[in-house]
Design a protein around this motif. Structure first.
Motif, PDB file in Angstrom:
ATOM      1  N   ARG A  13       0.799  -1.226   0.000  1.00  0.00           N
ATOM      2  CA  ARG A  13       0.000   0.000   0.000  1.00  0.00           C
ATOM      3  C   ARG A  13       0.826   1.268   0.000  1.00  0.00           C
ATOM      4  NH1 ARG A  13      -0.177   2.032   5.235  1.00  0.00           N
ATOM      5  NH2 ARG A  13       0.254   0.552   6.917  1.00  0.00           N
ATOM      6  N   ARG A  14       2.109   1.193   0.423  1.00  0.00           N
ATOM      7  CA  ARG A  14       2.916   2.408   0.505  1.00  0.00           C
ATOM      8  C   ARG A  14       4.374   2.108   0.199  1.00  0.00           C
ATOM      9  NH1 ARG A  14       2.838   7.168   4.927  1.00  0.00           N
ATOM     10  NH2 ARG A  14       0.719   7.134   4.114  1.00  0.00           N
ATOM     11  N   VAL A  15       5.011   3.044  -0.527  1.00  0.00           N
ATOM     12  CA  VAL A  15       6.451   2.986  -0.775  1.00  0.00           C
ATOM     13  C   VAL A  15       7.079   4.235  -0.171  1.00  0.00           C
ATOM     14  CG1 VAL A  15       8.285   3.035  -2.518  1.00  0.00           C
ATOM     15  CG2 VAL A  15       6.242   1.621  -2.879  1.00  0.00           C
ATOM     16  N   VAL A  16       8.121   4.046   0.620  1.00  0.00           N
ATOM     17  CA  VAL A  16       8.900   5.158   1.150  1.00  0.00           C
ATOM     18  C   VAL A  16      10.254   5.113   0.448  1.00  0.00           C
ATOM     19  CG1 VAL A  16       9.827   6.312   3.179  1.00  0.00           C
ATOM     20  CG2 VAL A  16       7.714   4.963   3.366  1.00  0.00           C
ATOM     21  N   PHE A  17      10.559   6.164  -0.285  1.00  0.00           N
ATOM     22  CA  PHE A  17      11.716   6.175  -1.179  1.00  0.00           C
ATOM     23  C   PHE A  17      12.825   7.066  -0.641  1.00  0.00           C
ATOM     24  CE2 PHE A  17      13.612   8.368  -5.023  1.00  0.00           C
ATOM     25  CZ  PHE A  17      14.486   7.344  -5.334  1.00  0.00           C
ATOM     26  N   ALA A  18      14.065   6.562  -0.706  1.00  0.00           N
ATOM     27  CA  ALA A  18      15.237   7.336  -0.313  1.00  0.00           C
ATOM     28  C   ALA A  18      15.721   8.148  -1.497  1.00  0.00           C
ATOM     29  CB  ALA A  18      16.344   6.408   0.188  1.00  0.00           C
ATOM     30  N   SER A  19      15.277   9.402  -1.572  1.00  0.00           N
ATOM     31  CA  SER A  19      15.746  10.311  -2.609  1.00  0.00           C
ATOM     32  C   SER A  19      16.964  11.066  -2.088  1.00  0.00           C
ATOM     33  CB  SER A  19      14.619  11.262  -3.028  1.00  0.00           C
ATOM     34  OG  SER A  19      14.995  12.007  -4.168  1.00  0.00           O
ATOM     35  N   SER A  20      17.387  12.084  -2.815  1.00  0.00           N
ATOM     36  CA  SER A  20      18.642  12.751  -2.479  1.00  0.00           C
ATOM     37  C   SER A  20      18.479  14.262  -2.428  1.00  0.00           C
ATOM     38  CB  SER A  20      19.720  12.388  -3.505  1.00  0.00           C
ATOM     39  OG  SER A  20      20.873  13.189  -3.329  1.00  0.00           O
ATOM     40  N   GLY A  21      18.472  14.799  -1.201  1.00  0.00           N
ATOM     41  CA  GLY A  21      18.435  16.253  -1.059  1.00  0.00           C
ATOM     42  C   GLY A  21      19.729  16.910  -1.470  1.00  0.00           C
ATOM     43  N   GLY A  22      20.807  16.128  -1.522  1.00  0.00           N
ATOM     44  CA  GLY A  22      22.097  16.693  -1.896  1.00  0.00           C
ATOM     45  C   GLY A  22      22.297  16.843  -3.385  1.00  0.00           C
ATOM     46  N   THR A  23      21.455  16.171  -4.211  1.00  0.00           N
ATOM     47  CA  THR A  23      21.708  16.203  -5.659  1.00  0.00           C
ATOM     48  C   THR A  23      20.521  16.633  -6.515  1.00  0.00           C
ATOM     49  OG1 THR A  23      21.134  13.864  -5.957  1.00  0.00           O
ATOM     50  CG2 THR A  23      23.437  14.368  -5.439  1.00  0.00           C
ATOM     51  N   VAL A  24      19.287  16.443  -6.065  1.00  0.00           N
ATOM     52  CA  VAL A  24      18.158  16.719  -6.971  1.00  0.00           C
ATOM     53  C   VAL A  24      17.993  18.213  -7.246  1.00  0.00           C
ATOM     54  CG1 VAL A  24      16.911  14.639  -6.314  1.00  0.00           C
ATOM     55  CG2 VAL A  24      16.406  16.796  -5.140  1.00  0.00           C
ATOM     56  N   TYR A  25      18.435  19.068  -6.317  1.00  0.00           N
ATOM     57  CA  TYR A  25      18.250  20.507  -6.512  1.00  0.00           C
ATOM     58  C   TYR A  25      19.310  21.116  -7.420  1.00  0.00           C
ATOM     59  CZ  TYR A  25      15.040  20.089  -2.563  1.00  0.00           C
ATOM     60  OH  TYR A  25      14.006  19.727  -1.741  1.00  0.00           O
ATOM     61  N   GLY A  26      20.509  20.534  -7.437  1.00  0.00           N
ATOM     62  CA  GLY A  26      21.590  21.117  -8.207  1.00  0.00           C
ATOM     63  C   GLY A  26      22.092  22.393  -7.559  1.00  0.00           C
ATOM     64  N   PRO A  27      22.652  23.320  -8.356  1.00  0.00           N
ATOM     65  CA  PRO A  27      23.159  24.590  -7.798  1.00  0.00           C
ATOM     66  C   PRO A  27      21.996  25.511  -7.414  1.00  0.00           C
ATOM     67  CG  PRO A  27      24.157  24.071  -9.937  1.00  0.00           C
ATOM     68  CD  PRO A  27      22.955  23.188  -9.789  1.00  0.00           C
ATOM     69  N   HIS A  79       0.975   6.814  -8.120  1.00  0.00           N
ATOM     70  CA  HIS A  79      -0.058   7.254  -7.170  1.00  0.00           C
ATOM     71  C   HIS A  79      -1.304   7.714  -7.932  1.00  0.00           C
ATOM     72  CE1 HIS A  79      -1.935   9.164  -3.726  1.00  0.00           C
ATOM     73  NE2 HIS A  79      -2.012  10.304  -4.406  1.00  0.00           N
ATOM     74  N   HIS A  80      -1.089   8.447  -9.015  1.00  0.00           N
ATOM     75  CA  HIS A  80      -2.205   8.953  -9.822  1.00  0.00           C
ATOM     76  C   HIS A  80      -2.945   7.820 -10.535  1.00  0.00           C
ATOM     77  CE1 HIS A  80      -4.497  11.520 -12.530  1.00  0.00           C
ATOM     78  NE2 HIS A  80      -4.008  10.846 -13.556  1.00  0.00           N
ATOM     79  N   LEU A  81      -2.197   6.880 -11.088  1.00  0.00           N
ATOM     80  CA  LEU A  81      -2.810   5.817 -11.883  1.00  0.00           C
ATOM     81  C   LEU A  81      -3.397   4.700 -11.033  1.00  0.00           C
ATOM     82  CD1 LEU A  81      -0.191   5.419 -14.759  1.00  0.00           C
ATOM     83  CD2 LEU A  81      -2.381   6.622 -14.856  1.00  0.00           C
ATOM     84  N   TYR A  82      -2.701   4.345  -9.949  1.00  0.00           N
ATOM     85  CA  TYR A  82      -3.070   3.134  -9.214  1.00  0.00           C
ATOM     86  C   TYR A  82      -3.368   3.368  -7.730  1.00  0.00           C
ATOM     87  CZ  TYR A  82      -0.645   1.444 -13.375  1.00  0.00           C
ATOM     88  OH  TYR A  82      -0.227   1.238 -14.662  1.00  0.00           O
ATOM     89  N   GLY A  83      -3.205   4.612  -7.275  1.00  0.00           N
ATOM     90  CA  GLY A  83      -3.479   4.897  -5.867  1.00  0.00           C
ATOM     91  C   GLY A  83      -2.386   4.453  -4.917  1.00  0.00           C
ATOM     92  N   LEU A  84      -1.192   4.148  -5.433  1.00  0.00           N
ATOM     93  CA  LEU A  84      -0.084   3.731  -4.575  1.00  0.00           C
ATOM     94  C   LEU A  84       0.346   4.898  -3.682  1.00  0.00           C
ATOM     95  CD1 LEU A  84       2.082   1.542  -3.873  1.00  0.00           C
ATOM     96  CD2 LEU A  84       3.522   2.608  -5.630  1.00  0.00           C
ATOM     97  N   GLU A  85       0.302   4.695  -2.390  1.00  0.00           N
ATOM     98  CA  GLU A  85       0.773   5.724  -1.462  1.00  0.00           C
ATOM     99  C   GLU A  85       2.304   5.773  -1.505  1.00  0.00           C
ATOM    100  OE1 GLU A  85      -0.661   5.207   2.494  1.00  0.00           O
ATOM    101  OE2 GLU A  85      -2.633   4.532   1.831  1.00  0.00           O
ATOM    102  N   TYR A  86       2.833   6.982  -1.354  1.00  0.00           N
ATOM    103  CA  TYR A  86       4.295   7.075  -1.314  1.00  0.00           C
ATOM    104  C   TYR A  86       4.727   8.340  -0.587  1.00  0.00           C
ATOM    105  CZ  TYR A  86       4.579  10.849  -4.780  1.00  0.00           C
ATOM    106  OH  TYR A  86       4.484  12.062  -5.425  1.00  0.00           O
ATOM    107  N   VAL A  87       5.935   8.285  -0.071  1.00  0.00           N
ATOM    108  CA  VAL A  87       6.633   9.456   0.458  1.00  0.00           C
ATOM    109  C   VAL A  87       8.073   9.349  -0.022  1.00  0.00           C
ATOM    110  CG1 VAL A  87       7.398  10.723   2.499  1.00  0.00           C
ATOM    111  CG2 VAL A  87       5.165   9.582   2.514  1.00  0.00           C
ATOM    112  N   ALA A  88       8.581  10.423  -0.598  1.00  0.00           N
ATOM    113  CA  ALA A  88       9.982  10.486  -1.004  1.00  0.00           C
ATOM    114  C   ALA A  88      10.720  11.413  -0.043  1.00  0.00           C
ATOM    115  CB  ALA A  88      10.110  10.994  -2.437  1.00  0.00           C
ATOM    116  N   LEU A  89      11.725  10.892   0.616  1.00  0.00           N
ATOM    117  CA  LEU A  89      12.518  11.682   1.549  1.00  0.00           C
ATOM    118  C   LEU A  89      13.823  12.082   0.878  1.00  0.00           C
ATOM    119  CD1 LEU A  89      11.980   9.755   4.906  1.00  0.00           C
ATOM    120  CD2 LEU A  89      10.739  11.737   4.023  1.00  0.00           C
TER     121      LEU A  89
END
Length: 335
Positions: free
Chosen positions: A119-133, A166-176
């Motif tokens: 029902r839910r995916v919690v994803f380890a994203s990257s605050g150090g790289t996704v924003y860039g400069p 989430h939009h297509l299938y209702g999968l809950e998620y949080v990306a940190l």
């Protein structure tokens, strides 16, 4: 170690950790077990039993093997996706390889999650790289994203696909979006973090290697605090899908080097400055006001306290006595 008061109870919740044998994976598995979750950790190589809570069930397999992943996902409620085949700042970046392994691999995993009724995916994203400069400091989640590494592009793409599922299938998620994590059990062999690498050199009496002039600014967060944020994300029911996880405090790499020299009791180590890397942004400090407003989570480990904790663990593993100057600088503030 995360205190029960600092994290939600997850009694009986069936949790799958993809990448359970990694730096964050082991800490998260142990934290989940302490909070009452039924934990299955999935990874390529078995973990040292001394590192993993005995209540954690280990499943060996490769992310590229759909059958093994599907078997691990069967019957699970929450999946923590921590896997990545690359690390920030890897030399010789291969965007095509990163896309195939990490992004397409995640899409296959999300299909498996749907089939398994996770029902839910919690994803380890990257605050150090996704924003860039980034133009602002600290950087909020609403800031523009202009990653300058294949690693950051891949993390951002996965965030977008999570939104699509989430939009297509209702999968809950949080990306940190995690800042620069450090702490016990971080490998010094996988280019995972400057703190582990510098501590390894300091404890071995080797010169400290610094990319660039050492004046780049980074946000450092102890691994216990990162694991705690994932526990809160597992139970979060608010409207936000992406949240920063950091200390909100910036330190230059030169300052990190100075603190490591004092904490390890080797103040006279030379520093070798190497050419800067193209994937390094000048400054990265995360705005953590959103997650602290939306959840009870707060960073608990101060920088010096966390650094001493990490140095003591590494010294104990090497059976090296650590002559720490515990009174150096105020340990208040997280990171």
């Amino acid at each position: 170690m995360i205190a029960v008061a600092d994290a939600p109870l997850l009694d009986g919740t069936r949790c799958l950790i993809m990448g359970g044998g990694g730096f964050l994976g082991v800490h998260l598995a142990n934290a989940l077990a302490r909070q009452g979750a039924v934990v299955r950790a999935f990874g390529r190589l078995p973990v040292d039993p001394q590192d993993l809570d005995e209540r954690v069930h280990w499943s060996s397999g490769r992310f590229e093997d759909p059958a093994a992943v599907a078997e691990a996902a069967q019957g699970q409620e929450i999946a923590f996706h921590l896997l990545s085949s690359s690390v920030p700042g890897s030399p010789g970046q291969s965007p095509a390889s990163d896309l195939e392994t990490n992004v397409l691999g995640t899409l296959r995993f999300l299909d498996i999650c749907n089939t398994a009724a996770i029902r839910r995916v919690v994803f380890a994203s990257s605050g150090g790289t996704v924003y860039g400069p980034a133009g602002s400091r600290p950087i909020p989640e609403t800031a523009a994203t202009h990653p300058i590494s294949a690693y950051g592009v891949g993390k951002l793409a996965i965030e977008k696909y999570l939104g699509l599922y989430h939009h297509l299938y209702g999968l809950e998620y949080v990306a940190l979006r995690i800042a620069n994590a450090y702490g016990p059990r971080q490998s010094v062999l996988k280019r995972q973090g400057v703190v582990a690498a510098m501590l390894d050199h300091a404890l071995s009496g080797k010169p400290l290697e610094i990319w660039g002039n050492g004046e780049v600014i980074r946000d450092f967060i102890h691994i216990d605090d990162v694991a705690s944020a994932f526990l809160w994300a597992a139970t979060y029911d608010g409207p936000h899908r992406v949240m920063n996880v950091g200390s909100g405090i910036g330190l230059s790499i030169n300052q990190v080097a100075s603190d490591i020299q004092v904490v390890t009791g080797v103040p006279d180590l030379p520093r070798h400055y190497r050419a800067g890397r193209t994937a390094d942004v000048p400054a990265n400090i995360l705005d953590i006001s959103l997650i602290t407003q939306e959840t009870p989570w707060r960073p608990r480990r101060g920088w010096i306290d966390g650094l001493q904790n990490t140095a003591q663990w590494m010294a104990a593993k090497r059976r090296i006595p650590l002559s720490s100057a515990s009174g150096h600088r105020n340990s208040a503030g997280a990171g």
